[in-house]
Write an enzyme that holds these catalytic residues in place. Structure first.
Site, PDB file in Angstrom:
ATOM      1  N   CYS A 171       0.811  -1.079   0.095  1.00 15.31           N
ATOM      2  CA  CYS A 171       0.027  -0.035   0.019  1.00 15.31           C
ATOM      3  C   CYS A 171       1.081   1.326  -0.040  1.00 15.31           C
ATOM      4  O   CYS A 171       1.665   1.520   0.934  1.00 15.31           O
ATOM      5  CB  CYS A 171      -1.001   0.113   1.016  1.00 15.31           C
ATOM      6  SG  CYS A 171      -2.474  -0.899   0.666  1.00 15.31           S
ATOM      7  N   CYS A 173       1.077   9.425 -39.055  1.00 15.98           N
ATOM      8  CA  CYS A 173       2.482   9.030 -39.735  1.00 15.98           C
ATOM      9  C   CYS A 173       3.052  10.258 -40.201  1.00 15.98           C
ATOM     10  O   CYS A 173       4.313  10.434 -40.160  1.00 15.98           O
ATOM     11  CB  CYS A 173       2.078   7.916 -40.941  1.00 15.98           C
ATOM     12  SG  CYS A 173       3.621   7.314 -41.627  1.00 15.98           S
TER      13      CYS A 173
END
Lengths: 434, 440
Positions: free
Chosen positions: A139, A357
């Protein structure tokens, strides 16, 4: 019909799906409902030492990250360990285990890093009839400020020491739950192995702040104008967890260590992926907290069908099958040459592949008249970005160039034999192929 | 408009083959995988989901949609078939707009429910096309059950009984099994001979024999069935059609909508199926809409549905009404047929306007009509020895009739809506009750 039963370090369950130590497993009421719904086991929410229980904040404990249509992808919490008395939890664990003897009952524990504290709690947990314990070294909020949780999990020597105490003071199998808030996950796993742990489980939650309120300039969730980092979990953390699991599964010192996989498991498929990456059980929390215990039906039916289709009779039949295929970058085959291919029948002409691209990659997609998008093989490095951003599944695929053909980008003939960086001429450390 | 559409009388060939093929194509084409995922992602996986409550067969809808999301339409199909073995047909013909999809929380939130019906079809088609039948029979019990009627109730009952290991014989009066699925539903809702494909798939369970051409009351008596079997289930449907009781009803062209639909469904070549130039349909249920829309699709120039009450009272849903309107069917409300005129052949229909109290207002209107379809509901053809309730077989519990060892379900039994999905639920539940009795 596939058999989903599992035996994880001696802990038996009718299926590999356990509820992780978290709010869903904090009470008898919830756990009974979970078992009735079909869950294979639970890791009971973390117990603390005898005495006044911890307190939680009285404001919001959770924050969320959403995808489209408000689909919950990530959850952040600042809840602590159980805030109910130890005795209450122990009594309930005992009662539930008595009524559901076929389900896995693992109890999560977090007490101060002192031998006496562990020596005191272990027999009391054992007395409930629980099948095993999980050491909460994970934790990342609250408890870590008090020298527990991830404060222990970040120091391998402490992990080894506490694990050894536990192995000394109980006959129950010991699972060490690891924090991902560390540079190299193999180190704490190794420490657990050295201490004699039966297994590790991972990942616990990741330090996180989900968002900042831009009016109050406070992190969310906000408690009276302030916020604290929490632990992040849910579908968003799965890739991080899978990678860490693979590291432990591959490492020399820990490769035989049983692993209980945790992190973003939402469907049967996620679970199958963890199992393929060597996990002998999987733990679920966020998916249950988002949709309720009913999701277990999808998970068990789905895993069973997958196994039937593949011809796997038991979980062991495919557990770990993906591990040998995880390797280092330097061993990837550089003679594996692919090019993007756009299926014009499936293309909806959105142009996202082009934008990605052209703007951010290799200018390897052309817009031809009529918004016809086509790959320029001379430029395509096969990065896969167009595939990833395309909204239509299977519209863009990466097709392998056959050996003997020329890669128009490099002008080189594609070799049939694999070759990797270790033998590449550009690598100063390269060893000449014999 | 073709020239053939302007020829008076009832005649075939008003539209060519291509037009007819297009008109009778699938009303809701199957989702492709991408569409299915997008539609499935809209489901919230509600707790105690309202859609499930709204489904007469109580399919676990959020679960099956989640299984589609998780990439397993076949697992989704299994979830559906566990509750509703005719889930494929129900996906096509259920009035989802008044059942699951009306109850969907996204209908309330956005006016756009999750498309449960089409997702159900996607799932069930996936499994059936793969040829998978996910059930097997329990060991033979040696008990035999007679099921009368091979419609949705009878088939659902037979399948569940067969699963439990009983031997089932289904008797049906018609040449083919399927009941209304085969003979009584608009063709565009179940194209490609789906009803027979579904029966064939259902029979893969084994242990079910079907005898067609066997009508209760002819060579088949309830007494004999009871004597020969351990239990009897009646899923007879409603086969009697009432007359309007008007002058001129014997004119050529005045027909029953159910007969028209049945003929249409069995017609291989729709260019050979005669239809009027002007068609009037009397009634306001799904049969009226199915007859009216299909008349239009066959090339009728004008088609009118005449319903005696206001639009809000119409049994056909608003969605069905709009479907009819979108095909050019005219909907008239608060009108009842007053007289049929013609010489030998029907020429026109005289309608009387009715007030909300159903009393004639005195106003009348006359419509040209070569053909009139009665779609005013079907009645039970009486079965001797059984108590009735409101003209249907009286039942208690899971379809128990007044005769010991005889169960009934579907349209012929009292209670429940006359829907395919209701019939499936009743057949299935009766089977469980029969099984419990036979095991006792």
């Amino acid at each position: 019909m596939a058999d989903l039963t599992t035996d994880f370090v001696g802990i038996k369950s009718p299926n590999p799906f356990w509820l992780a130590s978290a709010p869903p497993t904090d009470k008898e009421y919830n756990v009974r409902r979970a078992f009735d719904a079909g869950w294979g086991g639970v890791v009971w929410k973390t117990l603390g030492a005898e005495g006044p229980p911890v307190v939680n904040v009285n404001g919001p404990r959770y924050g969320a990250i959403y995808g489209a249509d408000r689909r919950l992808l990530g959850l952040n919490n600042i809840e602590l360990i159980t805030d109910r008395p130890l005795e209450t939890n122990l009594n309930e664990i005992k009662a539930v285990k008595r009524d559901y003897p076929d389900r896995a009952m693992v109890v999560s524990i977090m007490v101060p890093c002192e031998e006496e504290a562990w020596k005191a709690i272990l027999p009391r947990v054992e007395e409930t009839g629980a099948d095993g314990i999980e050491l909460n070294f994970g934790c990342p909020h609250g408890m870590s400020e008090r020298g527990m949780g991830s404060a222990v999990g970040q120091v391998p020597e402490y992990i080894e020491m506490v694990t050894r105490w536990c192995k000394q003071y109980t006959r129950m199998p010991v699972i060490v739950k690891l924090t991902p808030n560390i540079t190299d996950i193999r180190k704490p796993a190794e420490a657990a192995a050295k201490g004699g742990a039966d297994a590790v489980s991972l990942i616990n939650t990741i330090n996180s702040i989900t968002s900042v309120d831009l009016d109050s300039f406070a992190p969310e969730p906000t408690i009276d104008g302030k916020g604290s980092h929490g632990g992040y979990c849910g579908p968003a953390v799965k890739p991080i967890a899978l990678s860490m699991v693979s590291e432990i599964a591959r490492a020399e010192a820990t490769r035989d260590m049983p692993i209980s996989g945790i992190g973003g498991i939402t469907t049967w498929r996620d679970a199958a992926e963890y199992i393929a990456m060597s996990c002998g059980s999987v733990q679920v929390c966020t998916a249950a907290m988002t949709y309720g215990f009913g999701i277990i039906k999808e998970m068990t039916a789905g895993l069973e069908r997958y196994m039937d289709e593949k011809g796997f009779a038991t979980i062991e039949d495919f557990r770990g099958m993906a591990v040998p295929n995880v390797t280092d970058w330097q061993y990837l085959n550089l003679n594996y040459v692919t090019k993007a291919r756009i299926d014009q029948d499936l293309c909806i002409k959105c142009g996202r592949c082009y934008a990605a691209c052209e703007d951010t990659s290799h200018q390897a997609i052309a817009i031809n008249p009529g918004r016809v998008f086509e790959v320029i093989d001379e430029e395509c490095v096969a990065c896969n970005l167009c595939v990833d951003v395309c909204p239509v599944e299977a519209c863009i695929t990466m097709e392998r160039l056959e050996a003997g053909t020329v890669d128009p980008r490099t002008g080189k003939v594609v070799e049939a034999a694999p070759a990797d960086w270790t033998t590449h001429p550009n690598n100063p450390m390269a060893q000449a192929a014999e | 408009m073709t020239e053939a559409m302007r020829l008076d009388g009832i005649r075939p060939g008003r539209l060519g083959e291509e037009d007819l093929a297009r008109n009778f194509d699938d009303l809701h084409p199957r989702f492709d995988p991408h569409e299915a995922l997008v539609a499935a992602d809209r489901c919230y996986f509600c707790h105690d989901a309202p859609c499930v409550t709204a489904c007469p067969t109580e399919i676990d809808i959020p679960l099956f949609i989640r299984q589609i999301q998780a990439g397993q339409p076949e697992s989704a199909a299994k979830t559906i078939f566990d509750q509703n073995i005719l889930g494929g047909m129900c996906a096509r013909v259920c009035p989802v707009e008044t059942l699951c999809q009306e109850a969907c929380v996204r209908e309330a939130a956005e006016g756009k429910p999750v498309e449960i019906g089409r997702l159900q079809r996607y799932a069930t088609d996936s499994m059936m096309q793969a040829g998978e039948h996910p059930y097997s029979r329990a060991a033979e019990t040696g008990k035999t059950v007679a099921v009368v009627g091979a419609g949705p109730a009878g088939l659902a009952c037979a399948h569940r009984l067969a699963m439990h290991g009983h031997a089932v014989t289904i008797y049906d009066a018609r040449p083919k099994p399927g009941g209304l699925n085969e003979y009584g539903i608009a063709a565009y809702k179940t194209p490609a001979d789906y009803a027979q494909a579904e029966v064939d798939w259902l029979l893969k369970i084994g242990g079910i024999r079907i005898e067609t051409g066997r009508k209760l009351g002819d060579d088949l008596t309830l007494e004999q069935l009871r004597a020969d079997h351990d239990a009897v289930f009646l899923g007879l449907g409603l086969t009697g059609v009432g007359a309007l009781g008007l002058e001129g009803e014997d004119l050529t062209g005045a027909e029953n909508a159910v007969d028209f639909i049945a003929t249409l469904r069995q017609q291989d070549d729709l260019t050979q199926l005669p239809i009027g130039r002007h068609v009037v349909v009397i009634g306001g249920g799904m049969t009226a809409v199915d007859a009216a829309v299909q008349s239009k699709l066959l090339g009728a120039e004008t088609v009118t549905i005449a319903y005696r009450r206001a639009r809000e009272r119409m049994p056909a849903s608003r969605w069905e009404q709009d479907l009819a309107a979108s095909h050019g069917v005219r909907l008239m409300f608060n009108v009842a047929p007053h007289a049929l005129h013609g010489e030998g052949k029907l020429r026109e229909v005289e309608l009387a306007y009715l007030g909300d109290d159903m009393a004639p207002t005195g106003e009348k209107v006359t419509l040209r009509a070569d053909q009139l379809f009665r779609a005013i509901g079907q009645k039970l053809e009486a079965v001797e020895g059984l108590d009735l309730d409101g003209g249907k077989i009286a039942v208690t519990g899971a379809g128990r009739t007044s005769l010991d060892g005889v169960w009934a379900g579907g349209d012929c039994a009292a209670g429940g809506e006359d829907l395919t999905v209701t019939a499936v639920a009743e057949g299935r539940d009766a089977a469980e009750d029969i099984h419990a009795r036979l095991n006792a």
